[in-house]
Scaffold this motif. Structure first.
Motif, short mmCIF file in Angstrom:
data_model
loop_
_atom_site.label_atom_id
_atom_site.label_comp_id
_atom_site.label_asym_id
_atom_site.label_seq_id
_atom_site.Cartn_x
_atom_site.Cartn_y
_atom_site.Cartn_z
N THR A 104 0.38 -1.52 -0.08
CA THR A 104 0.02 -0.07 -0.10
C THR A 104 0.72 1.55 -0.52
OG1 THR A 104 -1.65 -1.40 1.38
CG2 THR A 104 -2.00 1.36 1.38
N ALA A 105 1.66 0.71 0.87
CA ALA A 105 2.84 2.49 1.10
C ALA A 105 3.91 2.83 -0.37
CB ALA A 105 3.97 2.20 2.07
N PRO A 111 -5.84 1.39 -8.55
CA PRO A 111 -6.48 0.41 -8.49
C PRO A 111 -6.14 -1.25 -8.08
CG PRO A 111 -6.95 0.89 -11.06
CD PRO A 111 -6.13 1.86 -10.63
N SER A 112 -4.36 -0.52 -8.05
CA SER A 112 -2.97 -1.60 -6.79
C SER A 112 -4.05 -0.91 -5.63
CB SER A 112 -1.93 -1.15 -7.38
OG SER A 112 -1.53 -0.16 -7.30
N ALA A 178 2.70 12.95 1.33
CA ALA A 178 3.00 12.09 2.30
C ALA A 178 2.38 11.15 2.66
CB ALA A 178 2.88 13.30 3.34
N TRP A 179 0.87 11.10 1.79
CA TRP A 179 0.47 9.63 2.37
C TRP A 179 1.43 8.25 2.37
CZ3 TRP A 179 -0.96 5.55 -1.32
CH2 TRP A 179 -0.85 5.68 -2.04
N LEU A 186 3.67 1.71 9.12
CA LEU A 186 2.72 0.51 9.86
C LEU A 186 3.94 -0.94 10.24
CD1 LEU A 186 -0.27 1.46 9.16
CD2 LEU A 186 0.68 1.59 10.75
N VAL A 187 5.20 -1.07 8.58
CA VAL A 187 6.17 -1.82 8.34
C VAL A 187 6.92 -2.34 9.37
CG1 VAL A 187 7.17 -2.93 6.61
CG2 VAL A 187 5.73 -1.14 5.58
N ILE A 188 7.55 -1.35 10.43
CA ILE A 188 7.77 -2.61 10.78
C ILE A 188 7.53 -2.53 12.61
CG2 ILE A 188 10.11 -1.62 12.20
CD1 ILE A 188 11.62 0.06 10.53
#
Length: 336
Positions: A104-105, A111-112, A178-179, A186-188
């Protein structure tokens, strides 16, 4: 020898072991991430709208993708914990969440982005029933209500955290893109929680129900961190499993099913509506004359965070009352 539940509910009650606390915290993280993703998306949507020049319909699709995923995950994948084991599903959910929040990042088109957010929601939705099971099967019944509610209260903490992360990222990087960094943050934490979940024991209740007595004994010992000699009992739930959904809608349980589901539906409707759309509504109402788009998003996020504080207050009040007032009265009074 005693049954597993009698060890967990031992009288006089023993303090929770470090493993029981660890399991409770790791179950609470699922609700934390859910609240964070929902409210973070609320802050991110105005930026995504500008970044991709979204039409209204696509804006709604981005907003609803995670919610639809939660619905699908909770409905279709929750029962996998009965088939495959609590731990396997508990760990896999966090792995799926971490992978798709990473994607997502870095999403480069609408669409993706919608697909990745949907998959994030599926992982969070699957965590709904699994986290509840994990807590219920490892915590003494005398204060299980407080512990379950306490874990679910992390949704409001995560919601507030999502707003704060959004604001922090915007202050550091006041740009439309920035989004990407909001979701990347949130990944780490996701990786850390995934690794920690791999270190918990399988549910001894589940092992007993699958006739794995020796494994259950080892698991119970790891959970309680004291010597355990389980009685040679088999909790046979396999035959009931096929009837479970049908029983919920049978004349005997239909009223209870409706009275449990409708308040939950109303609560989610309000919570998710606040999380996703409040920043947009506040920006429209209170910053009409402000030309700075990033400033408008920040002001709206601050307002959304203030509203979320009431959700946290409600959770804290419920935790202190649930074992004194009771489950049913505590549901009735807020709806009166």
């Amino acid at each position: 020898m005693k049954s597993l539940q009698s060890y967990i509910d031992e009288t006089p009650p023993r303090p929770l072991s470090l493993m029981q606390w660890r399991i409770w915290i790791l179950a609470a993280t699922g609700k934390f991430f859910e609240g964070m993703v929902i409210f973070l998306t609320g802050v991110a949507i105005p930026l995504i709208e500008q970044d991709f020049n979204l039409a209204s319909a696509l804006k709604g699709s981005v907003a609803a993708a995670t919610l639809l995923g939660i619905l699908v995950g909770a409905s279709l994948f929750g029962n996998l914990a009965d088939r495959l084991g609590r731990k396997l599903v508990f760990v896999s959910e966090m792995a799926i969440f971490t992978v798709f929040v990473s994607l997502t990042a870095i999403a480069g088109n609408v669409p993706s982005l919608i697909f990745f957010l949907f998959c994030v929601g599926v992982a969070l939705g699957a965590d709904y029933p699994t986290a509840h099971l994990i807590i219920s099967e490892s915590i003494p019944s005398s204060f299980r209500g407080r512990m379950v509610l306490g874990a679910f209260a992390f949704q409001s903490i995560g919601s507030l955290g999502g707003v704060l992360i959004g604001l922090l990222v915007l202050r550091i990087n006041p740009e439309v893109g920035a989004w990407h960094w909001m979701y990347a943050s949130l990944v780490i934490p996701g990786i850390i929680v995934f690794l920690l979940r791999t270190g918990i024991p399988e549910s001894a209740h589940w092992l007993i129900s699958h006739n794995r007595q020796e494994d259950a004994q080892r698991s119970a010992k790891a959970l309680l961190q004291r010597p355990v000699e389980l009685a040679d009992l088999v909790e046979r739930i396999g035959q009931q499993r096929k009837q479970k959904y049908k029983l919920l809608f049978s004349p005997r349980y239909l009223r209870a099913t409706i009275l449990a589901a409708v308040p939950w539906f109303l609560q989610d409707l309000a919570t998710y509506g606040i999380g996703i759309f409040t920043p947009t509504i506040l920006a429209t109402l209170f910053t009409k004359t402000q030309p700075n788009f990033i400033f408008k998003d920040m002001v709206a996020a601050e307002g959304s965070g203030a509203i979320d504080l009431f959700l946290l207050i409600g959770f804290l009040a419920s935790i202190s009352l649930v074992d004194q007032v009771g489950r049913i009265p505590l549901q009735i009074r807020p709806l009166a």
